[in-house]
Scaffold this active site. Structure first.
Site, short mmCIF file in Angstrom:
data_model
loop_
_atom_site.label_atom_id
_atom_site.label_comp_id
_atom_site.label_asym_id
_atom_site.label_seq_id
_atom_site.Cartn_x
_atom_site.Cartn_y
_atom_site.Cartn_z
N TRP A 131 5.70 10.63 62.98
CA TRP A 131 4.87 11.62 63.66
C TRP A 131 4.22 11.09 64.93
CZ3 TRP A 131 0.55 8.84 63.81
CH2 TRP A 131 0.31 7.95 62.76
N ASN A 132 4.24 9.76 65.15
CA ASN A 132 3.37 9.25 66.23
C ASN A 132 3.91 9.56 67.63
OD1 ASN A 132 5.39 7.34 65.88
ND2 ASN A 132 4.07 5.63 66.41
N PRO B 257 12.13 15.12 60.14
CA PRO B 257 10.88 14.73 60.80
C PRO B 257 9.79 14.42 59.79
CG PRO B 257 11.15 17.12 60.85
CD PRO B 257 12.38 16.57 60.16
N ALA B 258 8.74 13.75 60.25
CA ALA B 258 7.53 13.61 59.43
C ALA B 258 6.91 14.99 59.26
CB ALA B 258 6.55 12.66 60.10
N SER C 25 7.12 2.61 58.90
CA SER C 25 6.44 1.38 58.51
C SER C 25 7.42 0.36 57.92
CB SER C 25 5.34 1.70 57.50
OG SER C 25 5.94 2.19 56.32
N GLU D 229 13.47 0.61 62.87
CA GLU D 229 12.44 0.33 63.89
C GLU D 229 11.11 0.40 63.16
OE1 GLU D 229 12.88 -0.32 67.15
OE2 GLU D 229 15.05 -0.04 67.22
N LEU D 230 10.51 -0.77 62.89
CA LEU D 230 9.40 -0.83 61.93
C LEU D 230 8.09 -1.23 62.59
CD1 LEU D 230 11.54 -2.44 59.08
CD2 LEU D 230 11.21 -0.02 59.61
N CYS E 219 3.51 1.79 67.59
CA CYS E 219 3.96 0.53 66.99
C CYS E 219 3.71 -0.66 67.92
CB CYS E 219 5.43 0.63 66.65
SG CYS E 219 6.44 1.16 68.05
#
Ligand code: NAD
Length: 483
Positions: free
Chosen positions: A149-150, A174-175, A228, A249-250, A283
Protein backbone atom coordinates in the site's frame (compact mmCIF):
# COMPACT_ATOMS: atom_id res chain seq x y z
CA UNK A 1 -12.61 8.75 -13.84
CA UNK A 2 -11.75 6.88 -10.69
CA UNK A 3 -13.95 4.03 -9.60
CA UNK A 4 -15.03 4.18 -5.97
CA UNK A 5 -16.77 0.81 -6.02
CA UNK A 6 -14.16 -1.53 -7.43
CA UNK A 7 -14.62 -5.05 -8.71
CA UNK A 8 -12.19 -7.84 -9.56
CA UNK A 9 -10.91 -8.29 -13.09
CA UNK A 10 -10.95 -11.92 -14.14
CA UNK A 11 -10.68 -13.24 -17.69
CA UNK A 12 -11.63 -9.94 -19.28
CA UNK A 13 -14.65 -9.14 -17.08
CA UNK A 14 -15.01 -6.90 -14.01
CA UNK A 15 -16.87 -9.09 -11.53
CA UNK A 16 -18.16 -8.60 -7.97
CA UNK A 17 -16.77 -10.59 -5.04
CA UNK A 18 -18.46 -12.54 -2.28
CA UNK A 19 -18.88 -9.28 -0.37
CA UNK A 20 -17.41 -5.79 -0.19
CA UNK A 21 -14.95 -4.10 2.11
CA UNK A 22 -14.43 -0.41 2.84
CA UNK A 23 -11.36 1.63 1.94
CA UNK A 24 -10.74 4.09 4.78
CA UNK A 25 -9.11 7.53 4.53
CA UNK A 26 -6.39 7.48 7.23
CA UNK A 27 -6.54 11.28 7.57
CA UNK A 28 -10.04 11.26 9.09
CA UNK A 29 -11.46 7.73 9.16
CA UNK A 30 -14.03 8.45 6.41
CA UNK A 31 -14.98 5.83 3.81
CA UNK A 32 -13.33 6.47 0.42
CA UNK A 33 -15.21 3.67 -1.34
CA UNK A 34 -15.68 -0.09 -1.39
CA UNK A 35 -13.85 -2.97 -3.02
CA UNK A 36 -14.85 -6.52 -3.89
CA UNK A 37 -13.90 -9.15 -1.31
CA UNK A 38 -12.28 -12.12 -3.03
CA UNK A 39 -10.49 -15.23 -1.86
CA UNK A 40 -9.09 -18.53 -2.98
CA UNK A 41 -11.83 -19.23 -5.57
CA UNK A 42 -11.23 -15.89 -7.31
CA UNK A 43 -7.49 -16.54 -7.23
CA UNK A 44 -8.04 -19.91 -8.95
CA UNK A 45 -10.21 -18.31 -11.65
CA UNK A 46 -7.71 -15.49 -12.27
CA UNK A 47 -4.77 -17.90 -12.43
CA UNK A 48 -6.65 -20.13 -14.90
CA UNK A 49 -7.44 -17.11 -17.10
CA UNK A 50 -3.81 -15.95 -17.06
CA UNK A 51 -2.61 -19.49 -17.79
CA UNK A 52 -4.94 -19.80 -20.82
CA UNK A 53 -3.93 -16.36 -22.07
CA UNK A 54 -0.25 -17.25 -21.81
CA UNK A 55 -0.75 -20.39 -23.85
CA UNK A 56 -2.27 -18.45 -26.75
CA UNK A 57 0.33 -16.88 -29.07
CA UNK A 58 -1.42 -13.50 -29.39
CA UNK A 59 0.33 -11.96 -26.36
CA UNK A 60 3.44 -13.91 -25.39
CA UNK A 61 4.72 -13.91 -28.98
CA UNK A 62 3.56 -10.45 -30.07
CA UNK A 63 5.94 -7.71 -28.87
CA UNK A 64 4.40 -5.01 -31.10
CA UNK A 65 0.97 -5.58 -29.57
CA UNK A 66 2.51 -5.52 -26.09
CA UNK A 67 4.13 -2.19 -26.84
CA UNK A 68 0.98 -0.59 -28.21
CA UNK A 69 -1.07 -1.80 -25.22
CA UNK A 70 1.45 -0.45 -22.69
CA UNK A 71 1.72 2.91 -24.45
CA UNK A 72 -2.07 3.13 -24.82
CA UNK A 73 -2.43 2.41 -21.11
CA UNK A 74 0.06 5.16 -20.21
CA UNK A 75 -1.88 7.69 -22.35
CA UNK A 76 -5.15 6.80 -20.62
CA UNK A 77 -3.54 7.14 -17.19
CA UNK A 78 -2.07 10.51 -18.17
CA UNK A 79 -5.55 11.79 -18.97
CA UNK A 80 -6.69 10.94 -15.41
CA UNK A 81 -3.45 11.74 -13.56
CA UNK A 82 -4.92 14.36 -11.20
CA UNK A 83 -7.90 12.15 -10.23
CA UNK A 84 -5.52 9.26 -9.59
CA UNK A 85 -3.23 11.44 -7.45
CA UNK A 86 -6.18 12.56 -5.32
CA UNK A 87 -7.39 8.97 -4.93
CA UNK A 88 -3.88 7.93 -3.87
CA UNK A 89 -3.83 10.60 -1.17
CA UNK A 90 -7.35 9.68 -0.05
CA UNK A 91 -6.51 5.99 0.35
CA UNK A 92 -2.88 6.16 1.47
CA UNK A 93 -2.73 9.58 3.18
CA UNK A 94 0.51 10.78 1.56
CA UNK A 95 1.04 14.45 0.72
CA UNK A 96 -0.58 15.38 -2.59
CA UNK A 97 2.75 16.50 -4.10
CA UNK A 98 4.14 13.02 -3.39
CA UNK A 99 1.03 11.43 -4.95
CA UNK A 100 1.39 13.55 -8.10
CA UNK A 101 5.07 12.59 -8.32
CA UNK A 102 4.24 8.92 -7.86
CA UNK A 103 1.51 8.86 -10.52
CA UNK A 104 3.80 10.65 -12.99
CA UNK A 105 6.61 8.21 -12.16
CA UNK A 106 4.35 5.19 -12.67
CA UNK A 107 3.16 6.47 -16.07
CA UNK A 108 6.74 7.19 -17.11
CA UNK A 109 7.74 3.66 -16.06
CA UNK A 110 4.92 2.05 -18.09
CA UNK A 111 6.18 4.03 -21.13
CA UNK A 112 9.75 2.91 -20.43
CA UNK A 113 8.72 -0.76 -20.49
CA UNK A 114 6.44 -0.10 -23.47
CA UNK A 115 9.56 0.99 -25.32
CA UNK A 116 11.52 -2.06 -24.21
CA UNK A 117 8.75 -4.52 -25.16
CA UNK A 118 10.20 -4.68 -28.67
CA UNK A 119 13.72 -5.29 -27.46
CA UNK A 120 14.01 -8.46 -25.39
CA UNK A 121 16.88 -10.05 -27.29
CA UNK A 122 18.75 -13.28 -26.68
CA UNK A 123 22.06 -14.10 -28.36
CA UNK A 124 23.56 -16.61 -30.76
CA UNK A 125 26.97 -18.29 -30.57
CA UNK A 126 28.69 -20.62 -33.01
CA UNK A 127 30.13 -22.90 -30.33
CA UNK A 128 31.90 -25.23 -32.77
CA UNK A 129 32.18 -25.09 -36.56
CA UNK A 130 28.64 -25.65 -37.84
CA UNK A 131 27.01 -25.80 -34.39
CA UNK A 132 24.78 -22.85 -33.47
CA UNK A 133 23.59 -22.19 -29.93
CA UNK A 134 20.65 -19.79 -29.91
CA UNK A 135 19.79 -18.33 -26.51
CA UNK A 136 16.16 -17.18 -26.51
CA UNK A 137 14.90 -14.94 -23.72
CA UNK A 138 11.33 -16.16 -23.23
CA UNK A 139 8.55 -14.96 -20.90
CA UNK A 140 8.46 -17.13 -17.80
CA UNK A 141 4.67 -17.65 -17.85
CA UNK A 142 2.05 -16.51 -15.33
CA UNK A 143 3.36 -13.89 -12.90
CA UNK A 144 1.59 -13.13 -9.62
CA UNK A 145 2.22 -9.54 -8.51
CA UNK A 146 1.61 -8.86 -4.80
CA UNK A 147 1.76 -5.10 -4.29
CA UNK A 148 1.86 -3.17 -0.96
CA UNK A 149 0.00 0.00 0.00
CA UNK A 150 2.88 2.43 0.54
CA UNK A 151 3.52 3.32 -3.13
CA UNK A 152 0.82 1.30 -4.91
CA UNK A 153 1.11 3.06 -8.29
CA UNK A 154 4.85 2.99 -8.85
CA UNK A 155 5.32 -0.42 -7.21
CA UNK A 156 2.64 -1.82 -9.52
CA UNK A 157 4.24 -0.18 -12.58
CA UNK A 158 7.74 -1.46 -11.85
CA UNK A 159 6.46 -5.07 -11.64
CA UNK A 160 3.67 -5.15 -14.24
CA UNK A 161 5.76 -3.10 -16.70
CA UNK A 162 8.54 -5.66 -17.22
CA UNK A 163 6.16 -8.63 -16.74
CA UNK A 164 3.80 -7.55 -19.54
CA UNK A 165 6.56 -6.13 -21.76
CA UNK A 166 8.36 -9.45 -21.93
CA UNK A 167 5.16 -11.43 -22.58
CA UNK A 168 4.10 -12.80 -19.20
CA UNK A 169 0.44 -12.78 -18.22
CA UNK A 170 -0.35 -11.53 -14.71
CA UNK A 171 -2.58 -11.70 -11.67
CA UNK A 172 -2.34 -8.58 -9.51
CA UNK A 173 -3.17 -8.66 -5.78
CA UNK A 174 -3.09 -5.18 -4.19
CA UNK A 175 -2.93 -4.49 -0.47
CA UNK A 176 -6.45 -4.09 0.90
CA UNK A 177 -5.86 -0.45 1.93
CA UNK A 178 -5.12 0.75 -1.62
CA UNK A 179 -7.32 -1.54 -3.71
CA UNK A 180 -9.34 1.33 -5.24
CA UNK A 181 -6.21 2.97 -6.65
CA UNK A 182 -4.99 -0.31 -8.16
CA UNK A 183 -8.44 -1.01 -9.62
CA UNK A 184 -8.55 2.48 -11.16
CA UNK A 185 -5.12 1.91 -12.72
CA UNK A 186 -6.10 -1.46 -14.14
CA UNK A 187 -9.53 -0.24 -15.30
CA UNK A 188 -7.62 2.08 -17.67
CA UNK A 189 -5.61 -0.89 -18.94
CA UNK A 190 -8.78 -2.91 -19.49
CA UNK A 191 -10.07 -0.17 -21.83
CA UNK A 192 -7.07 -0.31 -24.18
CA UNK A 193 -8.15 -1.79 -27.55
CA UNK A 194 -6.41 -5.01 -28.46
CA UNK A 195 -5.57 -6.28 -24.98
CA UNK A 196 -6.33 -10.01 -25.12
CA UNK A 197 -8.73 -11.40 -22.49
CA UNK A 198 -7.02 -12.89 -19.43
CA UNK A 199 -3.60 -11.27 -19.97
CA UNK A 200 -4.07 -9.11 -16.87
CA UNK A 201 -6.30 -10.03 -13.93
CA UNK A 202 -6.83 -8.45 -10.52
CA UNK A 203 -8.18 -9.99 -7.34
CA UNK A 204 -8.76 -8.17 -4.05
CA UNK A 205 -9.19 -9.24 -0.45
CA UNK A 206 -8.81 -8.12 3.14
CA UNK A 207 -7.12 -11.35 4.26
CA UNK A 208 -4.36 -13.35 2.59
CA UNK A 209 -6.03 -16.51 1.24
CA UNK A 210 -6.03 -15.37 -2.41
CA UNK A 211 -2.39 -14.22 -2.07
CA UNK A 212 -1.43 -17.52 -0.49
CA UNK A 213 -3.01 -19.40 -3.43
CA UNK A 214 -1.02 -17.27 -5.88
CA UNK A 215 2.12 -18.40 -4.08
CA UNK A 216 1.43 -22.15 -3.99
CA UNK A 217 -0.51 -22.69 -7.24
CA UNK A 218 1.35 -24.94 -9.70
CA UNK A 219 0.05 -22.76 -12.57
CA UNK A 220 1.91 -19.65 -11.36
CA UNK A 221 5.50 -19.44 -12.59
CA UNK A 222 6.76 -16.21 -10.96
CA UNK A 223 5.85 -14.44 -7.73
CA UNK A 224 6.87 -10.80 -7.59
CA UNK A 225 6.30 -9.62 -4.04
CA UNK A 226 7.00 -6.23 -2.53
CA UNK A 227 6.47 -6.12 1.22
CA UNK A 228 8.05 -6.97 4.54
CA UNK A 229 10.96 -9.35 5.00
CA UNK A 230 8.85 -11.49 7.35
CA UNK A 231 6.17 -12.07 4.68
CA UNK A 232 8.89 -12.52 2.03
CA UNK A 233 10.33 -15.39 4.08
CA UNK A 234 6.91 -17.02 4.39
CA UNK A 235 6.46 -16.71 0.62
CA UNK A 236 9.85 -18.36 -0.02
CA UNK A 237 8.83 -21.32 2.11
CA UNK A 238 5.37 -21.61 0.51
CA UNK A 239 6.82 -21.29 -3.02
CA UNK A 240 9.45 -23.99 -2.51
CA UNK A 241 7.23 -26.93 -3.40
CA UNK A 242 6.43 -25.57 -6.86
CA UNK A 243 9.95 -24.09 -7.27
CA UNK A 244 8.79 -20.66 -8.46
CA UNK A 245 10.96 -17.87 -9.69
CA UNK A 246 10.88 -15.29 -6.90
CA UNK A 247 11.28 -11.56 -7.21
CA UNK A 248 11.32 -10.25 -3.63
CA UNK A 249 11.59 -6.55 -2.77
CA UNK A 250 11.63 -6.50 1.03
CA UNK A 251 12.38 -4.35 4.05
CA UNK A 252 15.30 -2.05 4.77
CA UNK A 253 17.01 0.08 7.40
CA UNK A 254 18.56 2.79 5.28
CA UNK A 255 21.64 4.42 6.74
CA UNK A 256 22.95 7.94 5.94
CA UNK A 257 26.69 8.33 6.55
CA UNK A 258 27.53 12.00 7.19
CA UNK A 259 31.12 13.27 7.09
CA UNK A 260 32.18 16.55 8.73
CA UNK A 261 32.68 18.39 5.43
CA UNK A 262 28.94 18.10 4.60
CA UNK A 263 26.99 21.27 5.36
CA UNK A 264 25.07 20.36 8.55
CA UNK A 265 21.97 22.50 8.00
CA UNK A 266 21.44 21.53 4.39
CA UNK A 267 22.22 17.85 5.01
CA UNK A 268 19.89 17.72 8.01
CA UNK A 269 17.04 19.29 6.02
CA UNK A 270 17.42 16.78 3.21
CA UNK A 271 17.74 13.80 5.55
CA UNK A 272 14.61 14.95 7.43
CA UNK A 273 12.73 14.94 4.12
CA UNK A 274 14.16 11.50 3.30
CA UNK A 275 13.09 10.15 6.71
CA UNK A 276 9.52 11.42 6.55
CA UNK A 277 8.66 10.58 2.94
CA UNK A 278 5.25 8.81 2.99
CA UNK A 279 5.38 9.44 6.77
CA UNK A 280 8.45 7.19 7.00
CA UNK A 281 6.59 4.35 5.27
CA UNK A 282 9.00 3.94 2.35
CA UNK A 283 11.36 0.95 2.27
CA UNK A 284 14.30 3.24 1.45
CA UNK A 285 13.42 6.03 3.94
CA UNK A 286 16.36 7.36 5.98
CA UNK A 287 16.32 5.57 9.34
CA UNK A 288 19.86 5.65 10.79
CA UNK A 289 22.04 8.75 10.56
CA UNK A 290 25.70 7.99 11.26
CA UNK A 291 27.59 11.23 11.89
CA UNK A 292 31.28 11.92 12.41
CA UNK A 293 31.91 12.78 16.08
CA UNK A 294 33.12 16.30 15.21
CA UNK A 295 29.80 17.12 13.50
CA UNK A 296 27.54 15.21 15.89
CA UNK A 297 26.30 18.13 18.01
CA UNK A 298 25.59 20.30 14.97
CA UNK A 299 23.67 17.47 13.31
CA UNK A 300 21.68 16.89 16.51
CA UNK A 301 20.53 20.52 16.53
CA UNK A 302 19.76 20.77 12.82
CA UNK A 303 18.08 17.38 12.40
CA UNK A 304 15.89 17.92 15.47
CA UNK A 305 14.85 21.32 14.12
CA UNK A 306 14.17 20.01 10.61
CA UNK A 307 12.07 17.09 11.85
CA UNK A 308 10.17 19.26 14.34
CA UNK A 309 9.32 21.72 11.55
CA UNK A 310 7.69 19.05 9.40
CA UNK A 311 4.06 20.03 8.76
CA UNK A 312 1.76 17.09 9.56
CA UNK A 313 -1.90 16.89 8.48
CA UNK A 314 -4.34 15.96 5.74
CA UNK A 315 -2.30 15.24 2.61
CA UNK A 316 -4.80 17.01 0.36
CA UNK A 317 -3.68 20.32 1.91
CA UNK A 318 -0.76 21.44 -0.30
CA UNK A 319 1.00 23.01 2.71
CA UNK A 320 1.30 19.61 4.41
CA UNK A 321 4.55 17.67 4.01
CA UNK A 322 3.60 14.58 6.03
CA UNK A 323 0.23 12.83 6.07
CA UNK A 324 -1.01 10.09 8.41
CA UNK A 325 0.27 6.53 8.65
CA UNK A 326 -1.68 3.99 6.58
CA UNK A 327 -4.12 2.95 9.32
CA UNK A 328 -4.67 2.82 13.07
CA UNK A 329 -3.12 -0.65 13.62
CA UNK A 330 0.05 0.47 11.79
CA UNK A 331 0.18 3.74 13.75
CA UNK A 332 -0.32 1.92 17.08
CA UNK A 333 2.38 -0.60 16.24
CA UNK A 334 4.91 2.07 15.21
CA UNK A 335 4.09 4.19 18.24
CA UNK A 336 4.63 1.23 20.58
CA UNK A 337 8.04 0.50 18.98
CA UNK A 338 9.02 4.18 19.22
CA UNK A 339 8.03 4.35 22.88
CA UNK A 340 10.12 1.26 23.65
CA UNK A 341 13.01 3.01 21.89
CA UNK A 342 12.49 6.16 24.01
CA UNK A 343 12.88 3.98 27.14
CA UNK A 344 16.03 2.22 25.91
CA UNK A 345 17.98 4.93 24.02
CA UNK A 346 20.86 7.14 25.25
CA UNK A 347 18.96 10.37 24.58
CA UNK A 348 15.51 11.34 23.28
CA UNK A 349 15.99 14.37 21.00
CA UNK A 350 12.45 14.72 19.62
CA UNK A 351 9.46 12.94 21.14
CA UNK A 352 6.84 12.40 18.43
CA UNK A 353 3.27 11.41 19.09
CA UNK A 354 -0.30 11.96 18.03
CA UNK A 355 -1.07 15.61 17.24
CA UNK A 356 -3.59 16.94 19.78
CA UNK A 357 -5.86 18.54 17.16
CA UNK A 358 -6.13 15.48 14.85
CA UNK A 359 -9.54 13.84 14.19
CA UNK A 360 -10.11 10.95 16.61
CA UNK A 361 -10.27 8.36 13.81
CA UNK A 362 -7.08 9.57 12.07
CA UNK A 363 -3.71 7.80 12.27
CA UNK A 364 -1.17 10.63 12.47
CA UNK A 365 2.20 10.32 14.19
CA UNK A 366 4.71 13.18 14.29
CA UNK A 367 8.47 12.46 13.80
CA UNK A 368 10.79 11.20 16.55
CA UNK A 369 14.57 11.39 16.86
CA UNK A 370 16.83 9.59 19.34
CA UNK A 371 20.60 9.36 19.81
CA UNK A 372 22.21 6.03 20.58
CA UNK A 373 25.72 4.57 20.48
CA UNK A 374 25.14 0.81 20.42
CA UNK A 375 24.15 -0.31 16.88
CA UNK A 376 22.87 -3.64 18.20
CA UNK A 377 19.86 -1.97 19.88
CA UNK A 378 16.56 -3.22 18.44
CA UNK A 379 15.68 0.23 17.09
CA UNK A 380 19.00 0.39 15.18
CA UNK A 381 18.37 -3.07 13.72
CA UNK A 382 14.63 -3.56 13.17
CA UNK A 383 12.71 -1.80 10.43
CA UNK A 384 10.33 0.62 12.19
CA UNK A 385 7.94 1.60 9.39
CA UNK A 386 7.20 5.19 10.38
CA UNK A 387 8.79 8.60 11.10
CA UNK A 388 11.52 7.50 13.50
CA UNK A 389 15.25 8.30 13.16
CA UNK A 390 18.32 7.22 15.17
CA UNK A 391 21.47 9.36 15.32
CA UNK A 392 24.70 7.42 15.79
CA UNK A 393 28.32 8.56 15.95
CA UNK A 394 31.58 7.35 14.33
CA UNK A 395 35.24 8.36 14.49
CA UNK A 396 36.75 6.82 11.35
CA UNK A 397 35.66 5.87 7.84
CA UNK A 398 36.23 2.20 8.65
CA UNK A 399 34.06 2.45 11.75
CA UNK A 400 31.31 4.19 9.75
CA UNK A 401 31.29 1.40 7.16
CA UNK A 402 31.37 -1.34 9.81
CA UNK A 403 28.46 0.25 11.69
CA UNK A 404 26.42 0.87 8.55
CA UNK A 405 26.95 -2.73 7.40
CA UNK A 406 25.99 -4.10 10.83
CA UNK A 407 22.46 -5.05 9.72
CA UNK A 408 20.61 -7.96 8.12
CA UNK A 409 19.24 -5.57 5.48
CA UNK A 410 20.93 -4.18 2.37
CA UNK A 411 18.42 -2.11 0.44
CA UNK A 412 19.83 1.42 0.33
CA UNK A 413 22.14 3.94 1.97
CA UNK A 414 23.56 7.41 1.37
CA UNK A 415 26.93 9.13 1.79
CA UNK A 416 27.20 12.87 2.53
CA UNK A 417 30.57 14.53 1.85
CA UNK A 418 32.23 17.00 -0.52
CA UNK A 419 35.21 14.67 -0.97
CA UNK A 420 34.48 12.85 -4.25
CA UNK A 421 36.97 10.02 -3.76
CA UNK A 422 35.75 9.33 -0.24
CA UNK A 423 32.13 9.34 -1.45
CA UNK A 424 32.83 6.61 -4.03
CA UNK A 425 35.12 4.64 -1.69
CA UNK A 426 32.45 4.49 1.00
CA UNK A 427 29.63 3.86 -1.50
CA UNK A 428 31.62 0.90 -2.81
CA UNK A 429 32.05 -0.52 0.72
CA UNK A 430 28.39 -0.25 1.75
CA UNK A 431 26.57 -3.55 1.12
CA UNK A 432 23.36 -2.16 -0.38
CA UNK A 433 21.49 -2.40 -3.67
CA UNK A 434 21.41 1.41 -3.99
CA UNK A 435 23.76 4.08 -2.58
CA UNK A 436 23.14 7.79 -3.10
CA UNK A 437 25.83 10.46 -2.84
CA UNK A 438 24.66 13.74 -1.26
CA UNK A 439 21.09 12.67 -1.90
CA UNK A 440 18.58 10.08 -0.76
CA UNK A 441 15.49 8.27 -2.15
CA UNK A 442 16.10 9.05 -5.85
CA UNK A 443 14.60 6.19 -7.86
CA UNK A 444 14.22 5.97 -11.63
CA UNK A 445 12.41 3.70 -14.08
CA UNK A 446 15.78 3.21 -15.82
CA UNK A 447 17.86 2.28 -12.74
CA UNK A 448 17.61 -1.18 -11.17
CA UNK A 449 16.78 -1.38 -7.47
CA UNK A 450 16.79 -4.33 -5.14
CA UNK A 451 18.25 -5.66 -1.97
CA UNK A 452 21.36 -7.36 -0.71
CA UNK A 453 20.88 -9.95 2.05
CA UNK A 454 17.43 -9.93 3.71
CA UNK A 455 16.22 -6.98 1.64
CA UNK A 456 15.34 -9.36 -1.15
CA UNK A 457 16.05 -11.21 -4.37
CA UNK A 458 16.22 -9.92 -7.94
CA UNK A 459 15.92 -6.40 -9.31
CA UNK A 460 13.02 -4.24 -10.44
CA UNK A 461 13.14 -1.03 -12.53
CA UNK A 462 15.60 -0.93 -15.40
CA UNK A 463 16.46 -3.50 -18.02
CA UNK A 464 17.56 -6.16 -15.54
CA UNK A 465 13.97 -6.44 -14.28
CA UNK A 466 13.45 -8.70 -17.29
CA UNK A 467 15.62 -11.30 -15.54
CA UNK A 468 12.88 -11.65 -12.91
CA UNK A 469 10.19 -12.45 -15.51
CA UNK A 470 12.01 -14.41 -18.22
CA UNK A 471 13.73 -17.75 -18.76
CA UNK A 472 16.72 -18.23 -21.03
CA UNK A 473 16.30 -21.12 -23.44
CA UNK A 474 19.20 -22.74 -25.27
CA UNK A 475 18.26 -24.03 -28.74
CA UNK A 476 21.13 -26.00 -30.27
CA UNK A 477 21.29 -26.81 -33.95
CA UNK A 478 24.00 -28.50 -35.98
CA UNK A 479 23.93 -26.82 -39.38
CA UNK A 480 27.24 -28.18 -40.66
CA UNK A 481 29.86 -26.33 -42.68
CA UNK A 482 30.13 -25.74 -46.41
CA UNK A 483 32.83 -27.55 -48.28
P1 NAD B 1 3.37 -7.04 4.35
O1 NAD B 1 4.49 -8.00 4.21
O2 NAD B 1 2.64 -7.03 5.64
O3 NAD B 1 2.24 -7.31 3.25
C1 NAD B 1 2.46 -7.10 1.87
C2 NAD B 1 1.49 -7.93 1.05
O4 NAD B 1 1.69 -9.31 1.33
C3 NAD B 1 0.01 -7.67 1.28
O5 NAD B 1 -0.60 -7.47 0.01
C4 NAD B 1 -0.49 -8.96 1.88
O6 NAD B 1 -1.80 -9.28 1.47
C5 NAD B 1 0.47 -9.99 1.34
N1 NAD B 1 0.62 -11.18 2.18
C6 NAD B 1 0.60 -11.24 3.52
N2 NAD B 1 0.79 -12.51 3.93
C7 NAD B 1 0.95 -13.26 2.82
C8 NAD B 1 1.21 -14.64 2.58
N3 NAD B 1 1.34 -15.49 3.59
N4 NAD B 1 1.35 -15.06 1.31
C9 NAD B 1 1.25 -14.17 0.29
N5 NAD B 1 1.01 -12.86 0.46
C10 NAD B 1 0.85 -12.41 1.71
O7 NAD B 1 4.01 -5.63 4.03
P2 NAD B 1 3.37 -4.20 4.26
O8 NAD B 1 3.41 -3.88 5.72
O9 NAD B 1 2.08 -4.12 3.57
O10 NAD B 1 4.43 -3.27 3.48
C11 NAD B 1 5.50 -2.67 4.12
C12 NAD B 1 6.78 -3.46 3.90
O11 NAD B 1 7.09 -3.46 2.51
C13 NAD B 1 7.99 -2.84 4.58
O12 NAD B 1 8.75 -3.86 5.17
C14 NAD B 1 8.76 -2.20 3.42
O13 NAD B 1 10.14 -2.04 3.64
C15 NAD B 1 8.47 -3.16 2.32
N6 NAD B 1 8.68 -2.54 1.01
C16 NAD B 1 9.77 -2.89 0.28
C17 NAD B 1 10.03 -2.27 -0.95
C18 NAD B 1 11.25 -2.60 -1.75
O14 NAD B 1 11.37 -2.14 -2.88
N7 NAD B 1 12.19 -3.38 -1.23
C19 NAD B 1 9.15 -1.30 -1.43
C20 NAD B 1 8.03 -0.97 -0.66
C21 NAD B 1 7.80 -1.61 0.55
Amino acid sequence: MTNLDSRQWIDGAWVPGTGRFASINPADGSVVGHAAEGGRAEAEAAIAAAHDAFNRPDWAQNPRLRQSVLLGWADRLDAQAEDLARLLTLENGKAIAQSRGEIAGAISEIRYYGGLARHVPGHVLEVEPGVLSTMLREPAGVAALIIPWNAPAVLLARAIGPALACGCTVVVKPAAQTTLLTAAFLRALSEVPGLPRGVCNMISETGHSAAARLVDSPLVDVVSFTGSTATGKRIMVAAADTMKKLSLELGGKSCCVVFPDADPAETAARIATAATIISGQQCTAARRVLVHASAFDAMKTHLRAALAAMTVGNGLDPAIRMGPLIDRPARDQVQAQVERAFDACDEVLLRGGMPADAPAAASFLTPSLVAHDDPSAFFCQDEIFGPFVVLERFETEAEAVAKANNTVFGLSASVWTRDGARALRVARALRNGTVWINDHNRLFAEAETGGYRQSGLGRLHGYDAFADFTELKHVCQTVGTIG
